[in-house]
Scaffold this motif. Structure first.
Motif, PDB file in Angstrom:
ATOM      1  N   GLU A 372      22.443   0.372  33.103  1.00 56.43           N
ATOM      2  CA  GLU A 372      21.388   0.319  33.968  1.00 56.43           C
ATOM      3  C   GLU A 372      21.993   0.720  35.365  1.00 56.43           C
ATOM      4  O   GLU A 372      21.525   1.420  36.222  1.00 56.43           O
ATOM      5  N   LEU A 375      21.900   4.475  35.390  1.00 51.94           N
ATOM      6  CA  LEU A 375      20.620   5.003  35.710  1.00 51.94           C
ATOM      7  C   LEU A 375      20.424   4.935  37.160  1.00 51.94           C
ATOM      8  O   LEU A 375      19.708   5.915  37.780  1.00 51.94           O
ATOM      9  N   ARG A 376      20.866   3.758  37.711  1.00 55.09           N
ATOM     10  CA  ARG A 376      20.739   3.558  39.123  1.00 55.09           C
ATOM     11  C   ARG A 376      21.509   4.674  39.952  1.00 55.09           C
ATOM     12  O   ARG A 376      20.817   5.311  41.129  1.00 55.09           O
ATOM     13  N   GLU A 379      19.818   7.909  39.820  1.00 54.63           N
ATOM     14  CA  GLU A 379      18.441   8.040  40.554  1.00 54.63           C
ATOM     15  C   GLU A 379      18.970   8.293  42.045  1.00 54.63           C
ATOM     16  O   GLU A 379      18.417   8.995  42.860  1.00 54.63           O
ATOM     17  N   ASP A 399      14.445   4.996  31.132  1.00 55.11           N
ATOM     18  CA  ASP A 399      13.872   4.195  32.230  1.00 55.11           C
ATOM     19  C   ASP A 399      12.514   4.232  31.949  1.00 55.11           C
ATOM     20  O   ASP A 399      11.572   5.120  31.702  1.00 55.11           O
ATOM     21  N   ARG A 402       9.586   5.786  33.401  1.00 53.29           N
ATOM     22  CA  ARG A 402       9.364   7.290  33.593  1.00 53.29           C
ATOM     23  C   ARG A 402       9.400   7.857  32.271  1.00 53.29           C
ATOM     24  O   ARG A 402      10.401   8.662  31.948  1.00 53.29           O
ATOM     25  N   ASP A 451      11.808  -3.762  29.662  1.00 53.21           N
ATOM     26  CA  ASP A 451      11.094  -3.895  31.075  1.00 53.21           C
ATOM     27  C   ASP A 451      10.186  -5.079  31.033  1.00 53.21           C
ATOM     28  O   ASP A 451       9.944  -5.645  32.094  1.00 53.21           O
TER      29      ASP A 451
END
Length: 666
Positions: A372, A375-376, A379, A399, A402, A451
């Motif tokens: 994670e 992924l952050r 972004e 994600d 998305r 999520d």
């Protein structure tokens, strides 16, 4: 320019991937052996960051099924070499202006540039322009002798060949020579479109930068040997992230070999370590107590092979929590991967290199939270600077907000139980998730579930119950009590089924951990926003005790239905009078006219649900139906207006007491 669309054919497991769209971040999802790496490799070699990697090999890469048939067909001239990859790029305003500076306004008929390459390893570029308008513009841009200009202007139609003939007979001025050179190049390229693509757009074309496990740094190097590899253009895979690390630390190799004084070197190394610590630890949540350090020392006889002469650079990690220093390369595989990629990409950012990033299974050895973090990082740091295409089969690298970025990669040959012909199988890339197989979609299911779990724990006050039946009964009885103006379950509670008593301790543990993170702690929280309401069976007291003995919840935040029915065991169904509950069962399962169940027909004592299950084991329900607790609960919720008069005052009193006790916890 930005990559807009990709198409791969006749490469390894890929027969025809189908053309698929590319965005700022594109995620290729598929199970093992689906062909994700083949897609990335085909794309990488189309225009690679490391030029030596830019070749397709028939022997190694053409699908093995019919490679010899392909060879024979090409050798006999029955077909041209196969195209492997085609990429379409959307031109931006700067690209258009660069073309128009050479070819004039309105030269471009399309806002796209396409590049393609196959087994002949020749890169071809396609750009659609108004050939006649470009020709006229180029003629007008050159100050030709008057007679030459008149001959060209008077012709009704004139070709490049005709113009070159006129220029060949004209006086050899500088303008004539320049125009003739350009037109010969256009003729060789077979048109103004290919010429402009090659001369103007090719230098602006992004390259593909591919990164996988192969490029992980060791964190140490002999400086003289590294300098020699740089000079010879023979860098090793581990050199690229190491050089990125050196550059990102704002160090120069020459300064490491010959510092003006020792204090200068030590200050630079310490400053570099502090700088990188701030940059890297920002996205590494696994251990915030790490510090990066550099050391430069003369080689020793027992140093690693290749580092026993000259001067060595060591990059190390100091763990302030455990007060120990280790070599960077000896840290966990996940940390080394993360650090290596951030170091190399940091160098790409620093030099403003024009690349599209390709990551093959990034973060495979990372913990879920570290994935994670990655992924952050994508972004925050990559998006907006470079396009990114990455492959994964991990739900934590998808994600869930998305899914539009997801492209499913699946091999029809391994998905089908029946043997397929070569042309019908192979790797495909799907943007339509509805066409994907169950196995291919499993990472998306995991991402969605993860999520959803996070959103549940984010609720201000969560009341965890065992199942859906509990939720339905609580909502129904709360609505009836509110209608009577009596205490009901507060709307501040979010009632969440955990999926069984056995899952409640894990549910509480996750909520406790989330609450601890929110307060910048690590576990040990009382999870003040969570309460548990559960059934109580003879086997459950240990589960109840575990919920508070292990500090997952305070004891007064774990309630059982036995607390309100004054029995040794109780489910939520025991909160109702037995005759009323049996009415729900009989009417929902339509037993009133055939075999209605009565209290007298059940074995005495114990929980009503267990007694019913024993009864239906001896007297099966019609049509082989199974007894499910959710059905009577749903029947009550759907027929509340007709059934509420039959609910006893004692039942209302039990639920009222339960709701009052829960509301006191808020």
């Amino acid at each position: 320019m930005k990559l807009a669309r990709v198409h791969v054919t006749e490469f390894q497991s890929v027969r025809d991937s189908g053309a698929f769209e590319i965005g700022d971040i594109t995620c290729l999802v598929g199970k093992n052996e689906s062909g994700k790496t083949a897609i990335l490799q085909a794309l990488y070699r189309l225009n690679p960051f490391i030029e030596a990697h830019g070749r397709y090999s028939v022997t190694d890469d053409y699908p093995r099924w019919d490679v010899e048939d392909y060879r024979l067909a090409v050798e006999a001239g029955r077909r041209v070499p196969a195209r492997v990859a085609r990429a379409e790029w959307a031109l931006d305003d700067e690209d258009r202006r660069a073309v128009e500076a050479v070819a004039g306004p309105g030269a471009l008929k399309s806002n796209m540039l396409a590049i393609a390459k196959g087994y002949d390893n020749t890169l071809r570029l396609e750009c659609h322009v108004d050939e006649d308008a470009v020709f006229r513009h180029m003629l007008a841009q050159h100050a030709l002798p008057q007679g030459v200009a008149e001959q060209i202007a008077e012709a009704d139609t004139i070709t490049i060949t005709d113009t070159l003939g006129i220029l060949g007979r004209a006086e050899s001025t500088e303008s004539v020579r320049k125009l003739a050179a350009v037109l010969r190049e256009v003729q060789f390229r077979r048109g103004f479109g290919p010429y402009l693509a090659e001369a103007v757009l090719a230098p602006r074309l992004p390259r593909f930068l591919y990164f996988d496990e192969y490029y992980q740094m060791q964190g140490r190097a002999n400086i003289e040997a590294l300098k020699a590899r740089i000079a010879d253009g023979k860098l090793e895979p581990s050199d690229y992230p190491l050089l990125g690390l050196i550059h990102r630390a704002r160090l120069k190799i020459e300064d490491l070999l010959d510092p003006a004084r020792t204090r200068d070197l030590k200050n630079r190394l310490e400053g570099a370590g502090n700088h990188l610590t701030r940059q890297i630890v920002k996205y590494w949540s696994q251990n915030k107590h790490l510090q990066l350090r550099f050391d430069v020392r003369p080689a020793r006889r027992d140093d690693p092979e290749g580092m026993r002469e000259g001067t060595n650079l060591w990059s190390e990690v100091y763990d302030a929590k455990h007060m120990v220093t280790t070599e960077l390369g000896s840290r966990s595989r996940g940390f080394v991967w993360f650090f290596s990629f951030l170091s190399w990409y940091g160098d790409v950012q620093r030099e403003k290199q024009n690349v599209v990033i390709l990551l093959d299974e990034p973060g495979l050895s990372l913990h879920a939270r570290a994935q994670e973090d990655l992924l952050r990082y994508f972004e925050a740091e990559v998006k907006g600077s470079h396009q990114l295409i990455y492959s994964t089969h991990s739900p934590f690298m998808v994600d869930a907000r998305r899914f539009d970025r997801v492209r499913i990669v699946q091999d029809l040959g391994i998905e089908s139980d029946e043997p397929l012909e070569a042309a019908a199988g192979g790797t495909r890339v799907l943007a339509d998730l509805a066409l994907a197989s169950t196995d291919s979609l499993s990472p998306l299911e995991g991402a969605l579930g993860h999520d959803l779990a996070r959103s549940i724990f984010a609720a201000p006050n969560t009341l965890a119950v065992e199942g859906v039946a509990d939720l339905l009964y609580l909502e129904a009885m709360s609505a009836l009590l509110a209608e009577k103006g009596r205490p009901a379950l507060s709307k501040l509670w979010t009632v969440t089924p955990a999926g069984g008593a056995g899952k409640l301790p894990a549910f509480a543990a996750l909520a406790s951990l989330r609450d601890g993170r929110k307060g910048d702690r690590r576990g040990g929280s009382d999870a003040d926003n969570l309460a548990v309401l559960m059934d109580l069976q003879s086997a459950d007291p240990h589960a109840v005790e575990n919920l508070f003995k292990k500090k997952l919840l305070a004891k007064n935040r774990v309630l059982t239905f036995a607390d309100f029915t004054w029995g040794r065991e109780a489910d939520i169904e025991d909160m109702f009078d037995i005759d009323f509950y049996l009415r729900l069962v009989n009417e929902d399962f339509r037993l009133m006219e055939t075999m209605p169940v009565s209290a007298l027909g059940l074995a005495p004592g114990g929980r009503i649900v267990r007694r019913l299950e024993a009864h239906f084991a001896q007297h099966p329900l019609p049509l082989n139906q199974g007894f499910r607790r959710e059905r009577p609960a749903r029947y009550l919720a759907e027929n509340l207006a007709q059934l509420k008069a039959a609910i006893s005052p004692a039942t209302f009193a039990r639920f009222e007491t339960l709701f009052e006790q829960l509301n006191k916890m808020l």
